[in-house]
Write an enzyme that holds these catalytic residues in place. Structure first.
Site, PDB file in Angstrom:
ATOM      1  N   LYS A 256      43.946  45.451 -19.312  1.00 38.27           N
ATOM      2  CA  LYS A 256      43.530  44.056 -19.448  1.00 38.27           C
ATOM      3  C   LYS A 256      42.459  43.723 -18.410  1.00 38.27           C
ATOM      4  O   LYS A 256      41.414  43.191 -18.721  1.00 38.27           O
ATOM      5  CB  LYS A 256      44.765  43.172 -19.268  1.00 38.27           C
TER       6      LYS A 256
ATOM      7  N   GLU B 231      45.858  52.802 -11.028  1.00 36.98           N
ATOM      8  CA  GLU B 231      46.352  53.980 -11.749  1.00 36.98           C
ATOM      9  C   GLU B 231      45.463  54.289 -12.958  1.00 36.98           C
ATOM     10  O   GLU B 231      45.055  55.428 -13.183  1.00 36.98           O
ATOM     11  CB  GLU B 231      47.784  53.738 -12.257  1.00 36.98           C
TER      12      GLU B 231
ATOM     13  N   GLY C 140      50.408  40.967 -20.122  1.00 34.64           N
ATOM     14  CA  GLY C 140      50.485  42.423 -20.279  1.00 34.64           C
ATOM     15  C   GLY C 140      51.708  42.865 -21.062  1.00 34.64           C
ATOM     16  O   GLY C 140      51.618  43.641 -22.011  1.00 34.64           O
ATOM     17  N   ARG C 141      52.874  42.354 -20.675  1.00 36.33           N
ATOM     18  CA  ARG C 141      54.114  42.823 -21.323  1.00 36.33           C
ATOM     19  C   ARG C 141      54.321  42.193 -22.688  1.00 36.33           C
ATOM     20  O   ARG C 141      55.326  42.477 -23.349  1.00 36.33           O
ATOM     21  CB  ARG C 141      55.309  42.581 -20.400  1.00 36.33           C
TER      22      ARG C 141
ATOM     23  N   GLU D  50      60.483  41.851 -15.611  1.00 37.03           N
ATOM     24  CA  GLU D  50      59.256  41.306 -15.028  1.00 37.03           C
ATOM     25  C   GLU D  50      59.157  39.818 -15.390  1.00 37.03           C
ATOM     26  O   GLU D  50      58.607  39.025 -14.641  1.00 37.03           O
ATOM     27  CB  GLU D  50      58.030  42.073 -15.522  1.00 37.03           C
TER      28      GLU D  50
ATOM     29  N   HIS E  13      78.334  60.069 -23.799  1.00 45.11           N
ATOM     30  CA  HIS E  13      78.785  61.254 -23.075  1.00 45.11           C
ATOM     31  C   HIS E  13      78.298  61.221 -21.642  1.00 45.11           C
ATOM     32  O   HIS E  13      78.264  62.245 -20.972  1.00 45.11           O
ATOM     33  CB  HIS E  13      78.296  62.508 -23.795  1.00 45.11           C
TER      34      HIS E  13
ATOM     35  N   LYS F 259      51.051  46.529  -4.017  1.00 43.22           N
ATOM     36  CA  LYS F 259      49.682  46.956  -4.346  1.00 43.22           C
ATOM     37  C   LYS F 259      48.781  46.784  -3.132  1.00 43.22           C
ATOM     38  O   LYS F 259      47.991  47.664  -2.796  1.00 43.22           O
ATOM     39  CB  LYS F 259      49.118  46.077  -5.470  1.00 43.22           C
TER      40      LYS F 259
HETATM   41  C1  G6Q Z   1      52.596  42.912 -17.387  1.00 44.26           C
HETATM   42  C2  G6Q Z   1      51.943  43.130 -16.116  1.00 44.26           C
HETATM   43  C3  G6Q Z   1      51.581  44.563 -15.820  1.00 44.26           C
HETATM   44  C4  G6Q Z   1      50.249  45.003 -16.397  1.00 44.26           C
HETATM   45  C5  G6Q Z   1      49.835  46.305 -15.721  1.00 44.26           C
HETATM   46  C6  G6Q Z   1      48.543  46.845 -16.263  1.00 44.26           C
HETATM   47  O1  G6Q Z   1      52.913  41.843 -17.822  1.00 44.26           O
HETATM   48  O2  G6Q Z   1      50.876  42.268 -16.015  1.00 44.26           O
HETATM   49  O3  G6Q Z   1      52.557  45.483 -16.208  1.00 44.26           O
HETATM   50  O4  G6Q Z   1      50.344  45.150 -17.771  1.00 44.26           O
HETATM   51  O5  G6Q Z   1      49.739  46.103 -14.343  1.00 44.26           O
HETATM   52  O6  G6Q Z   1      47.519  45.932 -16.082  1.00 44.26           O
HETATM   53  P1  G6Q Z   1      46.121  46.128 -16.757  1.00 44.26           P
HETATM   54  O7  G6Q Z   1      46.302  46.088 -18.221  1.00 44.26           O
HETATM   55  O8  G6Q Z   1      45.262  45.021 -16.254  1.00 44.26           O
HETATM   56  O9  G6Q Z   1      45.617  47.487 -16.324  1.00 44.26           O
END
Ligand code: G6Q
Length: 551
Positions: free
Chosen positions: A212, A218, A273-274, A359, A390, A510
């Site tokens: 996003k 990462e 994001g989620r 989250e 199990h 972070k």
């Molecule tokens: C979700 C968070 C988080 C996000 C990641 C990746 O709700 O905001 O999990 O999706 O940190 O972020 P980017 O899509 O910006 O790389």
């Protein structure tokens, strides 16, 4: 348009206080008695909507509990917040953003406004571009730089830009195009990238960089590594355009990375994001299952959205689910929820839900910034049945903790094989039955168990669970199921009065990592100003980099 939020503290609401009194009366009630006293309970305490049957009869509730929980929903801001979300108001108050994942699955013709603009046409336009691109990859028309067709698709993303795509790919694998290989790289641990690519031919590999913000450490690290990996074989920088596409809201950063924005699929800051797996973040899903199945999944989401928006609370699945979860969490003190899908394709569903639920509702202050004086989001975890039986079910059956369970089952299998599905389904029913009703010491002793062994073989029961039944795991069913959880999380967050759409809790780590990275790269030398533990660990890492180390 800005929503005015005025909330009386939750624990002062009449319904909350009535629930406290009520709890003290019903806390010892056993499910054995509740079922014995009401022959119809197992039919009555159920709800069904848009193809999901929800049996909540095995919760430690009475009609009065439900009545009070529904009253709590009415006294809270839930109704106002549902309406505000669908109206595109900035209900994510700490980030000053609208929360409009529901617009991602709105059908053509419906209008959903954000900042005075109907967002549905732009959503549909991106979906159409995604469909065009997906079809080209699926048919082999989209070729790599050397003219070979694409055989491998690697999504690079993390968190919300990874968990949804991985889960959906696994969940809908049955519908996927089998001559394409899909991999997902999220971790900054180089092993993730190395293992995902070690047997792949760069000439046949397409990377989807899903981010996003397009600044996530990462993802950017993995994206650069992917570019190097590709160019090592293909040499020419022009190859990047044929082997990289992006999904992002940040056109500027995408261009800086060197990817043509013609190959960028857009989404918007009003998609969290989620909550983004049905936006362009789902591009890998669409390539895997095809645009028609993807649209069917969106339709499933949308049906649940409409149900949530319009159904009266007493028949509203996400509301009922959220309220009963709140009862277990806030009154019985249940710390966790186990998600137990009896469907192997849903193996990544619990991991996906962990982000969605934790989250979203892992917050300790209300929208007004005051400390809550009640528990908020529980811990979610789980594994598909029957495997978990199990392993950890022992603790759910006979441990000292109360763990409400979500059993998710499908009436018809995707892979009918002999007796497998009957056995699978029987196991799910048996677990929920055993948890609820247990086995008394009298029953155990009547079987001839020696007295000394009887306590070990006794099951107290009274362990609550929900059972969700769906017809078959289709893309549409998956959409409904995910939206069910999304909106039950919303329901709980609204009642707890928290912001379910921010995630400030990920920031501190972070920022500290950004400080430590150069210190690690500098080796053992340098002034360290952390706490004693962190300083020592950094030095130890630094020493391992010295040439003499390990000799
Ligand atoms: C979700 C968070 C988080 C996000 C990641 C990746 O709700 O905001 O999990 O999706 O940190 O972020 P980017 O899509 O910006 O790389």
């Amino acid at each position: 348009m800005r929503m005015e939020i005025s909330i009386a503290p939750l624990t002062t609401l009449p319904a909350w206080q009535a629930l406290e009194t009520h709890y003290s009366k019903v806390r010892e009630l056993h499910l054995r008695k509740l079922f014995a006293d009401d022959a119809k309970r197992g039919e009555r305490m159920t709800a069904e909507a848009v193809g999901i049957y929800f049996d909540y009869s095995k919760h430690r509730i009475t009609d009065e509990t439900l009545r009070l929980l529904l009253q709590l929903a009415e006294e809270s801001t839930l109704r106002a917040r549902i309406d505000a979300m669908f109206r595109g108001e900035k209900i994510n108050v700490t980030e000053k953003r609208a929360v409009l994942h529901v617009a991602l699955r709105a059908p053509q013709g419906q209008s959903i406004m954000a900042e005075g603009k109907d967002v549905v046409p732009q959503v549909r336009a991106v979906l159409a571009r995604m469909a065009g691109f997906s079809n080209r990859v699926r048919s082999g028309e989209w070729k790599g730089h050397t003219g070979k067709r694409i055989r491998n698709v690697i999504n690079i993303g993390i968190g919300g830009s990874d968990l949804g795509p991985v889960m959906a790919y696994e969940a809908l694998r049955f519908y996927s195009q089998r001559d394409l290989t899909f991999r997902f790289v999220s971790n900054v641990d180089g092993t993730d990238f190395a293992e995902a690519t070690r047997d792949l031919d760069p000439e046949e590999t397409l990377f989807i960089i899903s981010s996003k913000t397009f600044t996530t450490l990462e993802t950017m690290t993995n994206a650069h590594t992917a570019r190097d990996w590709l160019l090592q074989t293909l040499k020419h920088p022009a190859a990047v355009a044929r082997h990289f596409v992006t999904v992002s809201t940040n056109a500027m950063e995408v261009t800086k990375f060197g990817i043509d924005t013609a190959n960028m699929f857009e989404f918007w800051d009003w998609v969290g994001g989620r909550y983004s797996m049905d936006s362009a973040i789902g591009l890998s899903t669409m390539i895997a299952i095809g645009p028609d199945h993807f649209r069917a999944m969106l339709n499933g989401f949308h049906q649940m959205d409409e149900h949530f928006r319009t159904a009266p609370f007493e028949r509203n699945l996400p509301v009922l689910m959220g309220l009963i979860g709140l009862w277990n969490n806030n009154f019985f003190g249940a710390q966790t929820v186990a998600v137990l899908p009896y469907e192997q394709y849903l193996k990544r569903f619990p991991a996906y839900l962990q982000q969605l639920t934790m989250e979203s509702n892992g917050k300790h202050v209300t929208l007004a910034g005051t400390e809550v004086d009640y528990q908020t989001g529980p811990i979610y975890w789980g594994e598909p049945g029957t495997n978990g039986q199990h392993s950890f079910y022992q603790l759910i059956h006979q441990g000292t903790k109360l763990i409400p369970c979500d059993f998710i089952g499908f009436l018809r299998p995707l892979n009918p094989l002999g007796r497998h599905h009957d056995l699978l389904f029987a196991n799910m029913l048996a677990q929920a039955e055993a948890l609820a009703f247990g086995k008394t010491s009298q029953e155990v002793q009547a079987e001839g168990t020696p007295t000394w062994l009887a306590p070990h073989r006794t099951f107290e029961g009274n362990r609550p669970s929900s059972t969700f039944l769906l017809e078959r795991l289709t893309p549409e069913a998956l959409g409904k199921l995910i939206a069910l959880y999304e909106h039950s999380v919303f329901t709980q967050g609204a009642i707890w009065g928290i912001d379910s759409f921010d995630q400030w809790g990920v920031e501190l780590g972070k920022a500290l990592a950004a400080r430590i990275i150069p210190e690690l790269e500098a080796g053992a030398e340098g002034q360290l100003t952390h706490d004693g533990s962190t300083n020592t660990l950094i030095k130890r890492y630094g020493r391992a980099k010295e040439p003499s180390h390990g000799r």
